[in-house]
Design a protein around this motif. Sequence first.
Motif, PDB file in Angstrom:
ATOM      1  N   GLY A  92       0.657  -0.206  18.886  1.00  0.00           N
ATOM      2  CA  GLY A  92       1.333  -1.256  19.644  1.00  0.00           C
ATOM      3  C   GLY A  92       2.818  -1.255  19.340  1.00  0.00           C
ATOM      4  O   GLY A  92       3.432  -0.198  19.156  1.00  0.00           O
ATOM      5  N   PRO A  93       3.436  -2.440  19.234  1.00  0.00           N
ATOM      6  CA  PRO A  93       4.872  -2.499  18.928  1.00  0.00           C
ATOM      7  C   PRO A  93       5.150  -2.059  17.502  1.00  0.00           C
ATOM      8  O   PRO A  93       4.259  -2.046  16.638  1.00  0.00           O
ATOM      9  N   LEU A  94       6.412  -1.726  17.227  1.00  0.00           N
ATOM     10  CA  LEU A  94       6.816  -1.234  15.914  1.00  0.00           C
ATOM     11  C   LEU A  94       7.334  -2.342  14.996  1.00  0.00           C
ATOM     12  O   LEU A  94       7.924  -2.070  13.951  1.00  0.00           O
ATOM     13  N   THR A  95       7.093  -3.577  15.349  1.00  0.00           N
ATOM     14  CA  THR A  95       7.652  -4.718  14.624  1.00  0.00           C
ATOM     15  C   THR A  95       7.348  -4.681  13.131  1.00  0.00           C
ATOM     16  O   THR A  95       8.228  -4.885  12.291  1.00  0.00           O
ATOM     17  N   ASP A  96       6.097  -4.429  12.786  1.00  0.00           N
ATOM     18  CA  ASP A  96       5.682  -4.562  11.389  1.00  0.00           C
ATOM     19  C   ASP A  96       6.211  -3.444  10.501  1.00  0.00           C
ATOM     20  O   ASP A  96       6.560  -3.683   9.344  1.00  0.00           O
ATOM     21  N   ILE A  97       6.295  -2.220  11.005  1.00  0.00           N
ATOM     22  CA  ILE A  97       6.847  -1.145  10.177  1.00  0.00           C
ATOM     23  C   ILE A  97       8.373  -1.265  10.110  1.00  0.00           C
ATOM     24  O   ILE A  97       8.981  -0.996   9.073  1.00  0.00           O
ATOM     25  N   ALA A  98       9.005  -1.693  11.190  1.00  0.00           N
ATOM     26  CA  ALA A  98      10.454  -1.919  11.131  1.00  0.00           C
ATOM     27  C   ALA A  98      10.767  -2.999  10.106  1.00  0.00           C
ATOM     28  O   ALA A  98      11.700  -2.859   9.292  1.00  0.00           O
ATOM     29  N   SER A  99       9.982  -4.055  10.103  1.00  0.00           N
ATOM     30  CA  SER A  99      10.189  -5.152   9.150  1.00  0.00           C
ATOM     31  C   SER A  99       9.907  -4.689   7.729  1.00  0.00           C
ATOM     32  O   SER A  99      10.664  -5.008   6.797  1.00  0.00           O
ATOM     33  N   ALA A 100       8.814  -3.938   7.541  1.00  0.00           N
ATOM     34  CA  ALA A 100       8.468  -3.444   6.199  1.00  0.00           C
ATOM     35  C   ALA A 100       9.577  -2.553   5.652  1.00  0.00           C
ATOM     36  O   ALA A 100       9.934  -2.641   4.465  1.00  0.00           O
ATOM     37  N   TRP A 101      10.129  -1.680   6.507  1.00  0.00           N
ATOM     38  CA  TRP A 101      11.205  -0.787   6.056  1.00  0.00           C
ATOM     39  C   TRP A 101      12.459  -1.580   5.704  1.00  0.00           C
ATOM     40  O   TRP A 101      13.126  -1.287   4.703  1.00  0.00           O
ATOM     41  N   ILE A 153      10.101   2.809   0.996  1.00  0.00           N
ATOM     42  CA  ILE A 153       8.752   3.198   1.425  1.00  0.00           C
ATOM     43  C   ILE A 153       8.786   4.446   2.306  1.00  0.00           C
ATOM     44  O   ILE A 153       7.767   5.116   2.475  1.00  0.00           O
ATOM     45  N   ALA A 154       9.938   4.765   2.871  1.00  0.00           N
ATOM     46  CA  ALA A 154      10.025   5.860   3.851  1.00  0.00           C
ATOM     47  C   ALA A 154       9.520   7.181   3.296  1.00  0.00           C
ATOM     48  O   ALA A 154       8.907   7.977   4.014  1.00  0.00           O
ATOM     49  N   LYS A 155       9.745   7.432   2.014  1.00  0.00           N
ATOM     50  CA  LYS A 155       9.376   8.728   1.438  1.00  0.00           C
ATOM     51  C   LYS A 155       7.872   8.894   1.281  1.00  0.00           C
ATOM     52  O   LYS A 155       7.386  10.012   1.082  1.00  0.00           O
ATOM     53  N   ASN A 156       7.119   7.798   1.370  1.00  0.00           N
ATOM     54  CA  ASN A 156       5.678   7.841   1.107  1.00  0.00           C
ATOM     55  C   ASN A 156       4.807   7.703   2.346  1.00  0.00           C
ATOM     56  O   ASN A 156       3.583   7.590   2.223  1.00  0.00           O
ATOM     57  N   VAL A 157       5.395   7.668   3.538  1.00  0.00           N
ATOM     58  CA  VAL A 157       4.594   7.398   4.734  1.00  0.00           C
ATOM     59  C   VAL A 157       4.837   8.419   5.836  1.00  0.00           C
ATOM     60  O   VAL A 157       5.895   9.066   5.896  1.00  0.00           O
ATOM     61  N   ILE A 158       3.838   8.528   6.690  1.00  0.00           N
ATOM     62  CA  ILE A 158       3.979   9.198   7.983  1.00  0.00           C
ATOM     63  C   ILE A 158       3.627   8.158   9.039  1.00  0.00           C
ATOM     64  O   ILE A 158       2.513   7.613   9.046  1.00  0.00           O
ATOM     65  N   GLU A 199       0.814  -1.209   0.000  1.00  0.00           N
ATOM     66  CA  GLU A 199       0.000   0.000   0.000  1.00  0.00           C
ATOM     67  C   GLU A 199       0.853   1.266   0.000  1.00  0.00           C
ATOM     68  O   GLU A 199       0.475   2.283  -0.580  1.00  0.00           O
ATOM     69  N   THR A 200       2.007   1.186   0.625  1.00  0.00           N
ATOM     70  CA  THR A 200       2.894   2.351   0.667  1.00  0.00           C
ATOM     71  C   THR A 200       3.445   2.674  -0.720  1.00  0.00           C
ATOM     72  O   THR A 200       3.617   3.848  -1.069  1.00  0.00           O
ATOM     73  N   MET A 201       3.682   1.660  -1.526  1.00  0.00           N
ATOM     74  CA  MET A 201       4.200   1.879  -2.868  1.00  0.00           C
ATOM     75  C   MET A 201       3.175   2.570  -3.760  1.00  0.00           C
ATOM     76  O   MET A 201       3.531   3.134  -4.802  1.00  0.00           O
TER      77      MET A 201
END
Length: 341
Positions: free
Chosen positions: A151-160, A166-171, A135-137
């Motif tokens: 909750g924990p940051l596991t999923d965004i850390a893993s996605a990154w 993806i970093a440029k397209n998300v907040i 979705e970020t793409m």
Amino acid sequence: MKRVLFLIATSIVSISCLFAQNPPMRMGGPRVSVIVDNDLCGDGDGLFHLVHQLLCSSAEVKGIVGAHVGAQKSWNQDSSEMTKNNAEISVNRANEILELVGKAGQVPVKPGAPLPMTDSKTPVVSEGARLIVQETMKASPEKPLYLLFGGPLTDIASAWLMEPSIAKNVILLWIGGQEYDFGHPFPPEYYKGNNLVEYNLRLDVKAAQTVFNDSDLTIWQIPRDVYRQALYSMAELDDKIAPLGKIGEYLTSKLGSFARMADTYVLGDSPLCLISTLTTTFEPGAAGCFYETTPAPTITDTGLYDFSKKGRDIIVYKSIDTRLLFGDMESRFRLAAKSNK
């Protein structure tokens, strides 16, 4: 003249009756796109946020990712879920809520990582992390995707780690982390044992290190002293939420008996909706919420902040508009309950 006045009055009454039966439609569609990632298998504040988020018309929920609560058991699992991991139970809660608000099957729901990261360089590949990347793409720096993490940051850390671009397209809007010096520290007696490190950060310190220390993600943080401002009383719950049909029954039942240990309960994940979605009409922003732009701290191996190295600037919220937050939440729950009769 009397006849003209009579006709005008009649027209006004007719138009008023028409609007009462058919309220004017809101102009335009959703203004922001969001993904919700939360430990819905944990305490009930995430459930309140998700119901509220799904009922808002100005945000399009692109997906829901069920998060874990570490190695501990789910707080609200049913007897049929004993063999499932926390992320799968979070998925079950998300699907129950979609059914509750009449949106079953309309939003993708995927399990995130079942457990924390083993180190800050290795992603936990999951369906949820893949959904975030996918979705970020589709987003852009001009129209970013808001990642609402409660909750924990596991999923965004893993996605990154899986796809750093993806970093440029998300907040990343995160409920978590302990207080800053410019915030509202708790009395010294509060900081005993592990409580010095905030709960959501403690659930996966390695993931927090990935996000804060290594990534270039845009971070809007709502730390512990601020999300605890979303304090709701048990009297308000019984008076304003419990009577609201299936929504009220579901939310109050999922809080659990431990919530009755005090006269209040922190609906700490609800600021995610407030800051991302309940924004001003022109030049959108969470006008009643205040923040500080500050260098990101380095997260140590114990989960503490280290400010000896100057990181990139992040936004850290200092206060939230609880009047708007709870007023809107209660009204949307009430309106949804009426439409479901």
